[in-house]
Write a protein that holds these residues in place. Structure first.
Motif, short mmCIF file in Angstrom:
data_model
loop_
_atom_site.label_atom_id
_atom_site.label_comp_id
_atom_site.label_asym_id
_atom_site.label_seq_id
_atom_site.Cartn_x
_atom_site.Cartn_y
_atom_site.Cartn_z
N GLU A 73 -66.31 -48.20 -90.09
CA GLU A 73 -66.41 -47.74 -88.70
C GLU A 73 -65.82 -46.35 -88.55
N SER B 69 -71.77 -59.29 -85.86
CA SER B 69 -72.09 -58.20 -86.80
C SER B 69 -72.09 -56.85 -86.07
N LYS B 70 -71.68 -55.83 -86.80
CA LYS B 70 -71.68 -54.47 -86.26
C LYS B 70 -72.66 -53.60 -87.06
N LYS B 71 -73.22 -52.61 -86.38
CA LYS B 71 -74.15 -51.69 -87.03
C LYS B 71 -73.38 -50.47 -87.53
N LEU C 185 -74.03 -54.64 -96.91
CA LEU C 185 -73.69 -53.47 -96.10
C LEU C 185 -74.63 -52.31 -96.40
N THR D 220 -78.50 -53.29 -95.32
CA THR D 220 -78.81 -53.52 -93.91
C THR D 220 -78.03 -52.62 -92.96
N GLN D 221 -77.02 -51.91 -93.49
CA GLN D 221 -76.14 -51.07 -92.66
C GLN D 221 -75.49 -51.91 -91.56
N THR D 222 -75.20 -53.19 -91.89
CA THR D 222 -74.47 -54.05 -90.96
C THR D 222 -73.29 -54.70 -91.69
N TYR D 223 -72.29 -55.10 -90.92
CA TYR D 223 -71.10 -55.74 -91.49
C TYR D 223 -70.40 -56.54 -90.41
N ARG D 224 -69.48 -57.42 -90.84
CA ARG D 224 -68.68 -58.19 -89.90
C ARG D 224 -67.20 -57.98 -90.20
#
Length: 440
Positions: free
Chosen positions: A210, A250-252, A236, A239-243
């Motif tokens: 982030e 999930s966050k972008k 990550l 998909t360029q997403t994570y938690r």
């Protein structure tokens, strides 16, 4: 066509004469360019002959041979002094298919120099120029880059050059040191965590992913990431997403990925030590960082650069530079910097003599034999045991070298880490891997 190009550009005929020029090109060079009279080599190099007649690659000649576009990296004399430029030369044909001239477009490489310059990569060897060309091409896109090469070859500096030359330059550049981090620690550092996710998590914490929003995320020594964590990284990166840890939401993410390793990741893939799918995800554009042995002509220049940074009014004697240039430098640029710093302190005069390079006196014979592959003439020994003529893996070489150095070094672990150009934590890990329990 020339005026529509935002980079410095000219059109030259087959005799090197400039027939069209745009404003950025005129702004780049502090000379009066006369169309139909001035030549490209007079303007950019202050030469009275083409580049190929002055010991350099001429992009026009390369393009003429192939009939296609060609590129080279040259040092030009610009309004800002000597400057590296990546030159793209494209042949231009008329409606009948006849060659009428060449379009030359320049990229100024602000991250490199052929003289001592703070914060820049220094060199002028062909291996160095080849690397600069690849850095420039990769910087202009969002492709994932894998930097590989020996320890101490300047991977972080190259990663910063990729960032500063990209469209993300105004956004954060975040470094993640992968060595020595456990699965849990790496995950919480990367993704952050929610309040109450684990004992001690009293507040929400933003992770490094982030923190790099919109910028560049640099994974240093990516080969050290545990296999269990590699699965989460793959998600990550793909998909360029994570938690965040402890979260169900999930966050972008939005970042450019750059990774680096001194290990042979392909070999690790074959051994099952690194995920194949992750390797091909991070190795979109591999860039090899040449060792100092491949850049011998740059050693004196880089040494002068480090000497200038020391703010000491000293200079190297010719013999000292010759000795530096003949050394194998297993620690590469990082080791050279340590040697220069030591020489500055040891030199009693304004001139740094050969005798002021004690580290070379201790290691030069074995290092040169080892790095040049001449073990049959100068066999490497560990605690008096001859390792023979068999080819060793790089990991075996490092283990043997550390065992030998640790047995003969006169000082504590912190001093040894400084001399080797690594952190104390990294040295502890490497000594443990080599089976060395203590130094001295």
């Amino acid at each position: 066509m020339i005026d529509a190009i935002d980079k410095p550009a000219i059109f030259i005929n087959q005799n090197y004469i400039i027939e069209a020029v745009n404003a950025p090109y005129r702004d780049t060079y502090p000379v009066d360019i006369k169309l139909g009279y001035s030549t490209c080599y007079q303007v950019s190099h202050r030469n009275n002959k083409p580049c190929d007649q002055c010991g350099e690659q001429c992009p026009m000649q390369e393009s003429k041979k192939s009939g296609r576009a060609a590129s080279v990296v040259h040092i030009h004399t610009t309004s800002e002094g000597q400057s590296y430029c990546d030159i793209l030369m494209r042949p231009i044909f008329d409606g009948h298919g006849d060659l009428i001239g060449y379009l030359e477009i320049l990229d100024k490489l602000a991250f490199a120099s052929n003289r001592p310059s703070a914060g820049k990569m220094i060199g002028e060897s062909e291996a160095f120029k080849t690397m600069l060309n690849k850095i420039n091409r990769a910087a202009n896109s969002d492709i994932s880059v894998l930097l590989f090469g020996e320890t101490g070859t300047g991977k972080e500096l190259v990663s910063q050059a990729l960032h500063s030359s990209s469209h993300r330059a105004e956004k954060p550049f975040v470094v993640i040191e992968c060595t020595g981090l456990s699965d849990a620690l790496l995950e919480s550092e990367l993704f952050g965590y929610e309040k109450g996710a684990f004992t001690g998590a009293t507040t929400n914490k933003k992770g490094l992913v982030e923190a790099a929003e919109g910028g560049t995320l640099f994974f240093d020594e990516v080969g050290d990431i545990p296999l269990a964590m590699q699965v989460k990284l793959l998600r990550l990166f793909e998909t360029q997403t994570y938690r965040p840890v402890g979260s169900v939401v999930s966050k972008k993410a939005n970042f450019r990925l750059v990774c680096a390793s001194h290990k042979n990741l392909k070999q690790m893939v074959e051994k099952g030590e690194f995920r194949r799918d992750l390797y091909y995800r991070i190795a979109g554009f591999p860039i090899n960082l040449p060792s100092l042995r491949e850049r011998k002509s740059d050693i004196a220049l880089i040494a002068a650069h480090f000497l200038a940074q020391s703010h000491e009014k000293k200079r190297f004697h010719k013999k000292a530079l010759e000795k530096l240039s003949s050394y194998a430098f297993p620690g590469n640029i990082r080791e050279l910097r340590n040697i220069v710093d030591q020489a500055v302190l040891l030199a009693d005069e304004t001139v740094i003599y050969e005798s002021d390079l004690p580290v070379l006196d201790e290691f030069i014979g074995e290092d040169n034999a080892l790095m040049e592959g001449r073990n049959d003439q100068y066999p490497l020994t560990t605690n008096g045991v001859n390792l023979g003529k068999d080819i060793m893996t790089l990991d075996e070489v490092e283990d043997a070298y550390l065992a030998q150095v640790a047995s003969s070094f006169k000082g504590d672990i912190n001093s040894l880490a400084d001399a080797l150009g690594v952190s104390t934590r990294t040295l502890y890990r490497k000594l443990k891997k080599a089976g060395v329990k203590e130094i001295n």
